[in-house]
Design a protein around this motif. Structure first.
Motif, mmCIF file in Angstrom:
data_model
loop_
_atom_site.group_PDB
_atom_site.id
_atom_site.type_symbol
_atom_site.label_atom_id
_atom_site.label_comp_id
_atom_site.label_asym_id
_atom_site.label_seq_id
_atom_site.Cartn_x
_atom_site.Cartn_y
_atom_site.Cartn_z
ATOM 1 N N ARG A 320 9.163 -0.412 -19.672
ATOM 2 C CA ARG A 320 10.344 -0.378 -20.528
ATOM 3 C C ARG A 320 11.396 -1.359 -20.033
ATOM 4 O O ARG A 320 11.528 -1.587 -18.827
ATOM 5 N N PRO A 322 15.498 -2.517 -19.637
ATOM 6 C CA PRO A 322 16.689 -1.737 -19.263
ATOM 7 C C PRO A 322 17.409 -1.098 -20.444
ATOM 8 O O PRO A 322 18.020 -0.040 -20.299
ATOM 9 N N ARG A 328 15.243 5.400 -19.098
ATOM 10 C CA ARG A 328 14.689 4.837 -17.871
ATOM 11 C C ARG A 328 13.846 5.891 -17.163
ATOM 12 O O ARG A 328 14.061 7.095 -17.309
ATOM 13 N N TYR A 329 12.895 5.419 -16.363
ATOM 14 C CA TYR A 329 12.065 6.329 -15.585
ATOM 15 C C TYR A 329 12.800 6.741 -14.312
ATOM 16 O O TYR A 329 13.578 5.972 -13.745
ATOM 17 N N SER A 334 16.999 2.103 -8.960
ATOM 18 C CA SER A 334 17.329 1.511 -10.256
ATOM 19 C C SER A 334 16.393 0.365 -10.602
ATOM 20 O O SER A 334 16.063 0.147 -11.770
ATOM 21 N N GLY A 337 13.365 1.364 -12.626
ATOM 22 C CA GLY A 337 13.617 2.162 -13.822
ATOM 23 C C GLY A 337 12.724 1.847 -14.997
ATOM 24 O O GLY A 337 12.554 2.680 -15.891
ATOM 25 N N GLY A 338 12.148 0.649 -15.038
ATOM 26 C CA GLY A 338 11.273 0.288 -16.151
ATOM 27 C C GLY A 338 9.800 0.502 -15.861
ATOM 28 O O GLY A 338 8.953 0.253 -16.720
ATOM 29 N N ASN A 423 11.224 -6.515 -16.265
ATOM 30 C CA ASN A 423 10.728 -5.762 -15.115
ATOM 31 C C ASN A 423 10.469 -6.670 -13.919
ATOM 32 O O ASN A 423 10.715 -6.278 -12.775
#
Length: 614
Positions: A320, A322, A328-329, A334, A337-338, A423
């Protein structure tokens, strides 16, 4: 004023719909666009904010729905009180033989063959005759999918639909039923109709204990998609009602919301894409992980017990960006997060498979300071993402799209590339791509070039550093000259030399920074130290080992000293070569650093992560 053919079909559909129990608001109409496709449009202003309740667009009774339920004999318990119109026909003997989602498509084809004799004729006459979905892509269109997931998916779908089609044709022949009305092209059309217009049976008939299939709801399925549209689907056993919370102006198109769908799903199933789709994701499949890696993941508690099934290792995972509206995961960092948590944990498992896995390290504590194991997993991910990026970008045609399918394919490709690039950029915050850039996560001095390592050796032992530089210069290049190492493409070998030399010097000496660095590496590669005097043949030899061992022996013959000890410790040379293979990676020199900004091929440096904490 003459009514167009599409206008006549729309009029007939509305008349049929309303005369058979369908309800349509007087404030909406079924209109056609420039491509003669139908959509809903507001005939007057609608202010949902002032209305005491949501605005009902239309309601379709289940007696108008079309699926394989329509050929199930009346009285069968599987219908469980659902009221659908029984149409019978030659397909009824197959209702409990052929999978429901396949049979639904043949039911549509059978009704289409009846033409005006079909109860659903006004609806079928208003359906599109072709699509921009994958199965309608011509060879020139398919070039626009090269390197993407849909390039492979199209072949998979073609194979699947072919087997489905022949399954039913064979079943019909075995029962002596005429199948001449069902062609392959017509099956593709019917299957595309259900993927683009059908509603999930588990949503519209939640009480039916049947395998999942799609259901067509005439008239209601003419609304186009807007991922921001605020709509309600009210599904009852006798009707499907669609309402909106949007404020509408006269002439506005009224949209449905198909759900949180990325462009991959939209192009494959519906035949369109949304530029800058807020739900865009990139599917990544783990593939076949070898059993030892799965065992490491389980034994080190990298995954929760609920995530440890074989299905989890084989399913699609999604990268994913941002700004993805799906969120976000939760990976504790941080910059992760993707990345799907399972994907990161598998990358960690692959890294640990190459190491000795220190026993005092908690691998399930991903929220801790990034150590060597986290950095190793990040490198694994970067390798995967770089390959994916090159594959997607490399397949892009240089020409402009020649039709709608190619136009949508380019939107899809650009969206996929954007997610992958986002990513990569986030992971590069941990491991910079260029020499001189600093990690926002790691300490500035933890990512070293060979020059940095030699400088530290000079700080701790100037005489040893001079002997090291002299020895490397005799058999390779000047290790303090980056240009020479780049030209000879041997900086990874220099790293093998340095690790071997530093290991021998610090093995029995008082602790120092280099000693701490190597202690950290030994914690991860302690079982990689091989006893070559034992006579045990090694099944695997690091690529750099034979050459490095030969050259170190040459230096020892000329200079002696610590170099002699190095050549005697072939187990350490082997260890150093294996460490470099799994721990060193390449970064680039900035163009403006080398050529005053002149655009030339970037030259690379080999770096390593050095940490004083095990």
């Amino acid at each position: 004023m003459a009514v167009s053919a599409a206008g006549a079909r729309a009029r007939d559909l509305v008349s049929w719909f309303e005369s058979n129990g369908g309800q349509k608001s007087l404030a909406v109409e079924l209109a056609e666009d420039e491509q003669h496709a139908f959509h809903f449009r507001a005939l007057s202003d609608v202010d949902s904010q002032e209305s005491a309740s949501k605005f009902k667009i239309c309601s379709c009774p289940t007696t108008l729905s079309l699926s394989y339920l329509n050929i199930i004999p009346v009285g069968e318990k599987v219908l469980d009180g659902v009221s659908v119109r029984f149409c019978g026909g030659n397909l009824t003997p197959l209702w409990d033989v052929v999978p429901s989602h396949i049979l639904s498509r043949f039911v549509l084809l059978e009704q289409t063959a009846l033409k005006d004799h079909s109860f659903w004729a006004p609806y079928i006459n208003a359906l599109p005759t072709a699509f921009d979905t994958l199965m309608y892509f011509e060879p020139e269109d398919l070039k626009w999918l090269d390197g993407t997931n849909l390039d492979t998916f199209r072949n998979i779908r073609h194979s699947l639909w072919t087997s489905e089609y022949h399954l039913v044709m064979r079943a019909l022949r075995e029962r002596g039923i005429d199948s001449s009305q069902f062609s392959w092209d017509s099956y593709v059309w019917a299957a595309s109709m259900y993927t683009s217009r059908g509603f999930d049976s588990t949503l519209v008939f939640p009480n039916l204990e049947l395998d999942r299939f799609s259901v067509l709801y005439p008239f209601l399925d003419s609304l186009n998609h807007d991922s921001n549209a605020r709509v309600d689907w009210d599904m009852k056993s006798d009707a499907f009602t669609l309402s909106t919370h949007e404020t509408l102006k006269k002439g506005d198109e009224i949209f449905n919301n198909y759900g949180s769908k990325g462009n991959e799903e939209l192009l494959a199933g519906y035949g369109f894409c949304i530029p800058k789709n807020p739900f865009e994701q990139v599917a990544v499949r783990l593939g076949g992980l070898i059993p030892p890696i799965k065992q490491i993941i389980r034994e080190n508690h990298i995954l929760d017990p609920k995530d440890m099934t074989e299905d989890d290792f084989g399913r699609d995972l999604y990268l994913r960006a941002p700004d993805c509206k799906l969120g976000r995961y939760d990976n504790h960092h941080s910059w992760l997060g993707g990345i799907p948590p399972l994907l990161f944990k598998v990358a960690l498992g692959i890294y640990l498979y190459t190491t000795s896995r220190p026993e005092n390290l908690r691998y399930d504590r991903l929220d801790a300071k990034p150590g060597r194991h986290i950095i190793g997993a990040v490198r694994q991910l970067l390798q995967v993402l770089e390959v994916r990026r090159q594959k997607i970008a490399g397949g892009a045609p240089t020409s402009e799209p020649a039709n709608t399918r190619q136009h949508y394919a380019r939107i899809y490709r650009n969206g996929q590339l954007s997610v992958v690039n986002c990513n990569i950029a986030e992971l590069r915050k941990v491991l910079p791509q260029f020499v001189g850039e600093r990690s926002t996560v790691l300490s500035p001095s933890s990512i070293l070039t060979t020059r940095d390592a030699i400088t530290q050796l000079e700080t701790e032992n100037p005489d040893a550093a001079r002997a090291f530089v002299e020895g490397v210069n005799k058999v390779l290049v000047d290790p303090m000259n980056a240009a020479e190492m780049q030209a000879a493409d041997c900086e990874d070998i220099v790293w093998v030399f340095w690790l071997t030399y530093a290991y021998v010097l610090t093995e029995n000496n008082p602790p120092s920074k280099i000693h701490a660095w190597l202690r950290n590496l030994r914690a991860f590669y302690k079982f990689k130290l091989r006893d070559f005097d034992s006579g045990v043949e090694e099944a695997y030899v690091p690529p750099a080992y034979p050459f490095a061992a030969e050259k170190i022996a040459e230096v020892a013959g000329e200079l002696g000293g610590a170099w002699t000890t190095c050549t005697e410790r072939k187990d350490v040379i082997f260890w150093a070569a294996e460490v470099v293979q799994f721990e060193a990676w390449q970064v680039f020199v900035h163009e403006d650093d080398k050529n005053g900004g002149v655009e030339e091929e970037r030259e690379s440096r080999w770096v390593m992560y050095m940490d004083e904490e095990a």
